[in-house]
Design a protein around this motif. Structure first.
Motif: not given
Lengths: 400, 400
Positions: A77, A309, A316, A319, A384, B54-56, B319, B333, B360-361, B363-364, B376, B383-384
């Motif tokens: 990203s 996705y 997201v 990334q 990680g 939106r993040g993870r 992780q 899913n 995962r679905h 996870q947002i 910054t 960006s993640g």
């Protein structure tokens, strides 16, 4: 001297430092070679304070996104390279090899701008131009006889190495890339070196194959040569590798489901088709909005498909840069490769079976650091770490 | 004042700072409520320099792992809480609610140790004990009338709020948790506050449901009250939420495949079964080594299963702590939930259909910061960013 690159701080190396990215260097190759005594140098390092952990690479588990994450310390990203290849806004498929595609500086470019002696060596020419972004002196093994390294006044790289480069489909090309780095260091005294290998061997052979054994034995010998020159060494991979006996041709499947306006883009695509026939475990599907839900449901219902996705979700979860990916991102399981339609893929070179990468199951990579780390960095290594963290480990984490 | 927590540096807040973790706060609830004008305060914030990305979240997308990542700034591999629930070495399934399970300090504990006024409020009592690790003053809405907060000499929390708490299955319980934080701040002047809500509403209703509307309207009113008190506000979620019309009973499936010695552990399990009947999109399977490959192949072949990893693979990819997970990790899913066997799950409370999370679905998550960020940090947000980065954004990223 410290530099800030993409929000992270790096110290200039105080002794020569090299990162080797073993293309397709799945940890299972290292484990197998270590178990069978083929890597005595690495084995001895590991009994003397070196660390070897398993870490994560970037998704998709492909060469260009991961190499650029390793040298920039940032996810796709940020650096913009989400594949080897993508569908440009003008409707053409384009190789992501031109430095103009890169959206973030590399650690090497930042240190070079501050006067540090850096060099990037790639086995394949396709990657050299990206690694050379920001005026980083760079050379590829593939075209070692065709390019000079003017920044260091080296006119004839092959002469410096002492032999002409092997062919692109020779297991020794990766060793040659490592030999270039060593010869250049002996000549000019490098501070930070990056050497990225090629995965021809790993596409061809599982751990224990005769050619794979040659590859890792020679890697180990050269590792010893670098250590003898006083290098701090980091080793990682861009991705792992799995046998993929099943192929799903997504365009055929979607057309059979009644969705006709469709474009399947395979981001593994590169000019070296003998490796994999452009078949990996990751695909982008471009499909008009009206058909998108149906396309998604069709793909989600296939055995062998793991993740599907939307563009926004993929940005997201992986990334990824929104504008460089498909309307749908599709990842397959360990034993399944994704193609477009059967007539688009030349499988004639894959007589020994397809081995490839691109999905989650090739996301696990080795993270090896030759010298002892400070405790907080050792803890990180086992909780990680990503391949994009390796320069941080080497330039800030050493225990002395 | 700065503190280092799990390898990251945080500054003590210079103005009152709060993080709200909206349990099950899928961004689609916020988007829907914003679109329909139900959140005027948040809307006004967003036109005045606030950011919403939106993040993870962490995998599995469950309450305890994500809350602990948000308050520790670290992944489950570091803090040790990979589920709400796990199979202990003695063969018993255990709720991961006791602070002794926690392997890393929280940001709140570190600031508290340096004298900062911190407080953790949870809707559910089950989470309070983990949030209170390291002597962090803590209180749950669920048991507000049964506990004092001696650190601040508050004997009667309900009296401070002005009313007794609603029941555990009342949509107002989350609002009550936010009211506790506000009342406590007005009484003692907090510096860093954490408020974690409950997802009963989100399990019951999709965006636009009458109860969901009440929930987000009241959330928005309380957000306004916090801003009026001078708070910097961060909002995130532990996980999203999806309707899951399909259920795969893994124990039944594996027994049918001839694998008899098997234990399916569902890390969503908690004492509040009315929400979800212990059905989510993530499972751990414990199976003897001899049957593991066959179990993996059986699971990988099922439509609805996305990811199946060995313990060692899952530890790297998610992780996760190796010793707190199953021999196999299984993620489903968006529309599929995973159970053990049909007789183990009480679905009588799920008359309106199962809505759940874990994969995962879900996870947002939203990442909202009420005040302008430095460039910054804004770039990072897009960006993640992860929910575990929110305290970093609030305590180091503000533009003033």
């Amino acid at each position: 001297m410290e530099v800030e690159v993409n929000g992270r701080i790096y110290r200039a190396p105080t002794q020569p430092t090299v990162v080797f990215t073993v293309d397709g260097g799945d940890p299972r190759y290292f484990d197998d070679a270590l178990d069978r005594g083929l890597m005595p140098c690495l084995k001895s390092l590991l009994s003397n304070g070196a660390t070897y952990a398993r870490g994560r690479g970037q998704m998709p588990s492909l060469t260009n996104p991961n190499n650029m994450s390793i040298v920039s310390g940032a996810p796709p990203s940020v650096h913009g390279i989400a594949g080897n290849h993508y569908l440009a806004p003008d409707g053409h498929e384009v190789q992501l090899t031109d430095p103009s595609f890169l959206r973030a500086p590399t650690i090497h470019a930042a240190l070079h701008a501050r006067g540090a002696k850096v060099l990037a060596v790639s086995a394949k020419e396709k990657l050299r131009r990206l690694l050379g972004a920001g005026d980083v002196p760079s050379i590829s093994a593939e075209e070692a006889d065709r390019h000079a390294v003017p920044a260091y006044e080296i006119q004839d790289v092959a002469a410096l190495v002492g032999r002409r480069q092997p062919g692109i489909y020779d297991w020794e090309l990766s060793a040659y890339a490592m030999e270039i780095g060593l010869a250049m260091h002996r000549e000019v005294g490098l501070e930070l070196l990056y050497v990225s290998l090629t995965d021809y061997v790993q596409h061809k052979q599982a751990p224990g194959g005769a050619m794979a054994d040659c590859f890792f034995q020679r890697f180990d010998e050269l590792l010893g040569d670098y250590l003898a020159e006083g290098f701090v060494v980091g080793v990682t991979a861009d991705h792992g590798m799995n046998a993929k006996p099943r192929i799903l041709y997504l365009k055929e499947i979607l057309i059979a489901a009644g969705i006709s306006t469709i474009r399947v883009v395979l981001p593994i695509t590169d000019p070296y088709v003998v490796h994999h026939g452009a078949l990996g475990s990751f695909a982008w599907v471009h499909v008009p909005a009206a058909d998108r839900t149906r396309a998604r449901e069709t793909l989600t219902g296939l055995v062998g498909i793991e993740e599907v996705y939307t563009r926004e979700e993929a940005a997201v979860i992986y990334q990824h840069p929104l504008d460089r990916i498909g309307d749908l991102s599709v990842a397959a399981n360990a034993c399944t490769a994704l193609g477009s339609s059967a007539d688009k893929h030349d499988l004639s070179h894959l007589r020994d079976g397809l081995r490839s990468h691109g999905g989650r199951h090739e996301q696990i990579v080795p993270i090896i650091v030759s010298h002892p780390l400070r405790p907080t960095y050792t803890a990180w290594l086992h909780s990680g770490v990503q391949n994009s963290d390796l320069h941080d480990l080497l330039l800030k984490g050493l225990a002395y």
